[in-house]
Design an enzyme around this catalytic site. Structure first.
Site, PDB file in Angstrom:
ATOM      1  N   LYS A 208       0.917  -1.274  -0.051  1.00  0.00           N
ATOM      2  CA  LYS A 208       0.043  -0.133  -0.054  1.00  0.00           C
ATOM      3  C   LYS A 208       0.834   1.326  -0.064  1.00  0.00           C
ATOM      4  O   LYS A 208       1.780   1.277   0.641  1.00  0.00           O
ATOM      5  CB  LYS A 208      -0.989  -0.017   1.204  1.00  0.00           C
TER       6      LYS A 208
ATOM      7  N   SER B 215      -9.138   2.154   3.773  1.00  0.00           N
ATOM      8  CA  SER B 215      -8.518   2.968   2.703  1.00  0.00           C
ATOM      9  C   SER B 215      -7.783   1.970   1.946  1.00  0.00           C
ATOM     10  O   SER B 215      -6.685   2.460   1.064  1.00  0.00           O
ATOM     11  CB  SER B 215      -7.659   3.920   3.543  1.00  0.00           C
TER      12      SER B 215
ATOM     13  N   SER C 195      -9.460   0.015   7.910  1.00  0.00           N
ATOM     14  CA  SER C 195      -8.858   0.212   6.489  1.00  0.00           C
ATOM     15  C   SER C 195      -8.259  -1.012   5.812  1.00  0.00           C
ATOM     16  O   SER C 195      -8.108  -1.001   4.580  1.00  0.00           O
ATOM     17  CB  SER C 195      -7.875   1.187   6.484  1.00  0.00           C
TER      18      SER C 195
END
Length: 471
Positions: A77, A153, A177
């Protein structure tokens, strides 16, 4: 091969039936085929990845692999520092030029393990919300329909894992997330106990933010946690080694793993409200555990919604990080983020912050007492399934703020407990549903053992996403 788990790839490498080079080529081919449609991966390094894969193949050929992750393709990420690659966190406030000379602890551990780092995945700006889109990188879609959000996220990582753009990924979780996108994409994700996975640089969201594995199976999540946990001198909150292996905590016999387990089923935590199809799937999952030997009872933990306190802690952190980019920065970020910072972050006083921390501590005390009686708490991961991509909330929803539709995830960032999301079914139109399992702090081993047992009893995690099966 692209949907093979990390565990299966490692076994194939050891047996000589699979090749790290072939696995890396397969993962890169999936990126080439699907990323234009789902926008999950924002950069790749095919030449570097294939060079790493060839080195891994030689080690396996000599019988000298660096470990079980050697040669397994992974994505990162874009909240984690990666040496040689920019980390822009979905924001136009950050200059991609760098220099980028340091790996985050988890990235360094993955490289040391021989994992093949394919590239970086998308995130909303500063990972602030529960869906994945940004002005800088656009909208990320879901493996079960590119018109659907993957959540956030860590939505780019979840979609990448679901489609086979690498066997696994690492994400961040400050309010759900990794778990929200796992629920929306039919994948598996663990938010470990805070401090289990070292983080550097420190998150602007402080001790709400955890890093965690994003995989297709609990077995892979345990293996990845083995790799990325343990102390790092750059993270003063990182915990020492456990003295054991999370993979070793898994039991191949689900009946033995679940025998005598005290499971509390709380579909709403006492204050939420679910889509009926979501609640039905979670009830069925509880019944599956009970049929296999667990003691299951419908029990709410006796807590109240902590969203107001969470907002103070979350958005004061957001205000602080944006303020570091100078005057006018708040006018140049995601408009939803700017509104929330103006509403919750900037007006908060030191007294408000301390009041929020008091709510947090009381919640932690309550959950600590709850887990003296109950080993595992079951809830839906989210009360709804995936909605349209490019929106912050479902259509005709009372609030645009992401916390309005994620009531079951952020409480356990407040308490720093380990929480795991596993697939437990689908809606009638084939949108995945996630089951959240929560255990006491430091009982990541128990949580993984129960989640693994559930996946041995069911096949929801083996379903192939709609984009890969066609109409």
């Amino acid at each position: 091969m692209s949907l093979a788990t990390a565990t299966a790839l490692s076994a194939g490498y050891a047996a000589g039936t699979l090749s790290p080079v072939e696995a890396t080529q397969a993962a890169l081919a999936v990126v080439d085929r699907w990323n234009g449609e789902v926008n999950a991966v924002l950069l790749t390094d095919p030449e570097g990845a294939l060079a790493s894969a060839r080195e891994s193949e030689q080690r396996w050929g000599r019988g000298e692999p660096l470990g079980p992750a050697d040669g397994v393709p992974v994505t990162i990420k874009d909240m984690f520092l990666t040496r040689g690659w920019p980390t822009v966190r979905g924001s136009s406030l950050i200059d991609a030029e760098g220099p980028w000379e340091e790996d985050a602890p988890a990235v360094a551990r993955l490289r040391e393990s021989g994992a093949v780092v394919l590239g970086k995945t998308t995130t909303p700006e500063f990972a602030w919300k529960g869906v994945t889109d940004s002005a800088r990188h656009g909208v990320t879609g879901n493996a079960w329909g590119s018109h659907l959000t993957p959540g956030g996220s860590s939505g780019g990582s979840a979609t990448a894992v679901a489609l086979g753009m690498g066997a696994w990924s690492i994400g961040t979780d400050g309010g759900g997330s990794v778990r929200i996108p796992a629920s929306f994409t039919g994948t598996t994700a663990l938010k470990p106990t805070f401090g289990r996975m070292p983080m550097y640089p420190p998150s602007p969201y402080g001790t709400l933010s955890h890093g965690g594995p994003m995989t297709r199976t609990v077995e892979d999540a345990a293996l990845l946690l083995d790799l990325v946990s343990g102390p790092d001198s750059r993270d003063w909150a990182a915990m020492p080694p456990t003295g054991g292996s999370f993979s070793g905590a898994l039991d191949p016999d689900p009946a033995r793993a679940l025998r005598g387990l005290r499971v509390a089923l709380s579909p709403t935590l006492g204050f939420g409200r679910n889509d009926p199809e979501v609640e039905e799937a979670v009830e069925r999952a509880a019944a599956d555990l009970e049929a296999a030997g667990a003691h299951v009872a419908r029990v709410d933990p006796g807590i109240e919604d902590c969203v107001d306190a969470f907002h103070v802690l979350w958005f004061t952190g957001a205000a602080k990080v944006i303020g570091g980019y100078g005057e006018g920065a708040l006018e140049r970020v995601d408009p939803g983020l700017a509104r929330a910072v103006h509403q919750y972050g900037l007006p908060a006083t030191a007294s408000d912050y301390l009041d929020a921390m008091a709510v947090r501590m009381a919640l932690g005390v309550r959950m600590g007492a709850f887990h003296e009686e109950w080993d595992v708490l079951l809830t839906p991961t989210t009360p709804i399934a995936a909605f349209a991509a490019g929106r912050d909330a479902p259509e005709v929803w009372p609030s645009e703020l992401w916390t309005s539709w994620t009531p079951y995830t952020y409480p356990f960032n407040m308490t720093q407990q380990p929480a795991l999301s596993v697939p437990c079914g689908f809606t009638s139109d084939r949108r995945p549903v996630g089951l959240q399992l929560v255990a006491a702090r430091h009982r990541d081993d128990l949580l993984l053992r129960v989640g693994h047992a559930y996946q041995q009893l069911t096949g929801w995690h083996t379903e192939t996403p709609t984009l890969l099966t066609g109409p």
